[in-house]
Design an enzyme around this catalytic site. Structure first.
Site, short mmCIF file in Angstrom:
data_model
loop_
_atom_site.label_atom_id
_atom_site.label_comp_id
_atom_site.label_asym_id
_atom_site.label_seq_id
_atom_site.Cartn_x
_atom_site.Cartn_y
_atom_site.Cartn_z
N ASP A 40 37.56 45.46 47.45
CA ASP A 40 36.55 46.47 46.79
C ASP A 40 36.64 46.42 45.29
O ASP A 40 36.72 47.31 44.49
CB ASP A 40 37.11 47.80 47.28
CG ASP A 40 37.24 47.94 48.74
OD1 ASP A 40 36.50 47.52 49.40
OD2 ASP A 40 38.18 48.64 49.35
N GLU A 210 28.19 51.54 53.01
CA GLU A 210 28.95 52.14 52.15
C GLU A 210 28.64 51.36 50.82
O GLU A 210 27.53 50.69 50.78
CB GLU A 210 30.32 51.75 52.68
CG GLU A 210 30.43 50.26 53.24
CD GLU A 210 31.83 50.20 53.85
OE1 GLU A 210 32.89 51.12 53.95
OE2 GLU A 210 32.14 49.18 54.56
N ASN A 265 33.41 44.02 56.54
CA ASN A 265 33.10 44.68 55.63
C ASN A 265 32.97 43.93 54.30
O ASN A 265 33.71 42.85 54.04
CB ASN A 265 33.62 46.10 55.51
CG ASN A 265 35.02 45.95 55.13
OD1 ASN A 265 35.34 44.93 54.80
ND2 ASN A 265 36.04 47.09 55.49
N GLU A 339 51.18 34.51 28.85
CA GLU A 339 51.93 35.29 29.69
C GLU A 339 52.02 34.43 31.28
O GLU A 339 51.08 33.73 31.72
CB GLU A 339 51.32 36.32 30.04
CG GLU A 339 51.47 37.56 28.82
CD GLU A 339 52.70 37.95 28.45
OE1 GLU A 339 53.54 37.93 29.60
OE2 GLU A 339 53.06 38.03 27.17
N GLU A 341 52.12 35.47 33.97
CA GLU A 341 51.57 35.98 35.15
C GLU A 341 50.25 35.67 34.96
O GLU A 341 49.32 36.44 35.66
CB GLU A 341 51.91 37.54 35.18
CG GLU A 341 51.12 38.61 34.00
CD GLU A 341 52.31 38.46 32.83
OE1 GLU A 341 52.42 39.57 32.00
OE2 GLU A 341 53.31 37.34 32.84
#
Length: 481
Positions: A40, A210, A265, A339, A341
């Site tokens: 989402d 939705e 979905n 970084e 990450e």
């Protein structure tokens, strides 16, 4: 550090086969993020970066969707993504909500506002001074629910999937609803962004199910949404109007149900970045590559992005999900602190909060790796620095070019530092490398967790460096895409 549940993934097997046979395995711009399952996506463009906020999918047998917090990642090149961790947790960061479904984040009043669904029963709003949180909901209850004036919920109405939209005139709107063609609602927000103005207005869309989303292009309002399953798999369709609340005309499909989504979905976010338009969405590709059964992977989604184009009449060209469709917008500069990450791909690692700020790569074991795409070494590098910590005897960082088993530039040895957050700087000489390459850090060592990695950088080679230290690029194996 806590015990890590590791999965030997099909993805890892493909990597090994690619290196062994010298064949290229194509991976898509999905999944764009590997550390956690997230869906989402809500896009926010701020200060030269795209931030994606997603529902963090956690699996528990027989429990369906478990979404208690929101994950955030960001990028300035659309290939390497920085993991900012969970930036909102419903139970910890609100006094009333227990769930945090399908967020929508906007910037206004020098603050960031996150709207989220407490399941399908109401919508909350949390606020932060930073795009990476923490977000806090200071209300004692939902901003919008079935009792809100104008909602008038019919049986089966889902009060969720918010989309906040701020128009050019400064008026803000909140779109929400689900489970029926007439179950779209839109309501004005006050300028404080945490209170409503007036009653909700009903909207209708063909096969609406939705994922309400509003964006504006060339003065027109584009309302997009996920369809129901009455005519097959869910699609992302759209309507266009001259008004944000009425007069919409159905125009067609933006995105068909994507590959590796099990015809399930979807949820979209449409945004403009550096002059191009993109659609973010989700599928189940990561769960499939991790070998999860279909009844499990339905609840374990991952975020995706593809480019989106308009026709001359303002209609949207239907997007075809690609295997490597996005162009890297800028190369990575290796001569500044990067970084750990921030990466394009990984295997085995996780990230965690770092006591030096932000996050670090942790839970590293022998054979784990990360990939950074499109690193521009320019005229050459000669040494490598890494900020590391270890509560064991450490291990090694193998620095490789263009594939997991590509040219070895050098090896940085990491010894114990007396704690997982006791940081020190380790350095290593590297063979001089020039130009643009994908960069792999392959972690090796003994059993158990080896060390943590906070950041890395290269140091430029002196201009007088001997030519015989140059990397022989004929040794480079086939890149992993």
């Amino acid at each position: 550090m806590f015990k890590k549940m590791k999965v030997f993934t099909i993805l890892a097997i493909l990597v090994l086969l690619t290196s062994f046979f010298g064949q290229t395995t194509a991976f898509a711009d999905y999944p764009i993020f590997y550390q956690r399952y997230a869906a989402d996506p809500s896009a926010l463009v701020y200060n030269g970066r795209v931030y994606l906020y997603g529902s963090h999918d956690v699996y528990q047998s027989g429990a369906g969707y478990i979404i208690n917090d929101i994950t955030c990642i960001s990028s300035d090149d659309l290939k390497n993504w920085t993991d900012h961790g969970e930036v909102f947790t419903a139970k910890a960061d609100s006094s009333w909500a227990t769930l945090s479904w399908a967020p929508s984040v906007v910037y206004r009043n020098n603050k960031f506002y996150m709207y989220y669904g407490n399941g399908g029963n109401g919508i909350g709003v949390a606020v932060s001074d930073s795009p990476t949180g923490p977000f806090k909901d200071t209300r004692s209850g939902p901003l919008v629910n079935g009792s809100t004036p104008g909602v008038n919920p019919p049986s089966g109405f889902w009060c969720f999937d918010p989309c906040a939209f701020v128009d050019d005139d400064g008026q803000a709107y909140l779109y929400f609803g689900g489970n029926g063609e007439g179950n779209i609602r839109v309501i004005k927000l006050n300028s404080d962004m945490v209170s409503i103005n007036g009653s909700a207005i009903k909207m209708t869309a063909p096969r609406f199910f939705e994922a309400s989303y509003m964006h504006k292009y060339n003065g027109k309002y584009y309302f997009s949404y996920s369809t129901d399953f009455s005519q097959g798999a869910a699609k992302i369709d759209y309507m266009v109007s001259n008004s944000p609340t009425a007069g919409f005309t159905y125009k067609g499909t933006i995105l068909p149900n994507p590959p590796q989504n099990d015809s399930n979905n979807n949820h979209q976010s449409i945004f403009s970045f550096n002059g191009n338009w993109y659609v973010a969405y989700h599928n189940r590709a990561l769960a499939a590559s991790n070998g999860l059964a279909s009844d499990v992977r339905v609840y374990q989604r991952n975020m995706c992005i593809d480019k989106m184009n308009y026709n001359s009449d303002g209609t949207i060209q239907q997007v075809t999900p690609t295997t490597a469709g996005l162009t890297q917008l800028k190369n990575v500069n290796p001569y500044v602190n990067n970084e750990a990450e921030t990466m394009a791909q990984e295997s085995g690692i996780q990230t965690e909060a770092c006591n030096e700020g932000g996050r670090n790569v942790g839970y590293i074991e022998n054979g784990d790796w990360i990939k950074v795409k499109g690193v521009d070494f320019g005229s050459g590098a000669s040494s490598f620095d890494a900020r590391v910590a270890s509560d064991t005897s450490g291990g090694n960082i193998e620095i490789r070019l263009d594939s997991l088993n590509g040219t070895l530039l050098g090896t940085c040895a990491v010894s114990g530092t007396g704690g997982w957050q006791n940081w020190t700087l380790k350095s290593a000489a590297v063979s001089k490398v020039t130009g643009v390459h994908d960069l792999y850090f392959k972690f090796t060592g003994g059993s158990g967790y080896l060390f943590n990695l906070n950041w890395w950088k290269f140091n430029a080679a002196p201009k007088s460096a001997a030519a015989d230290t140059n990397v022989d690029l004929s040794e480079v194996t086939t890149p992993l895409e």
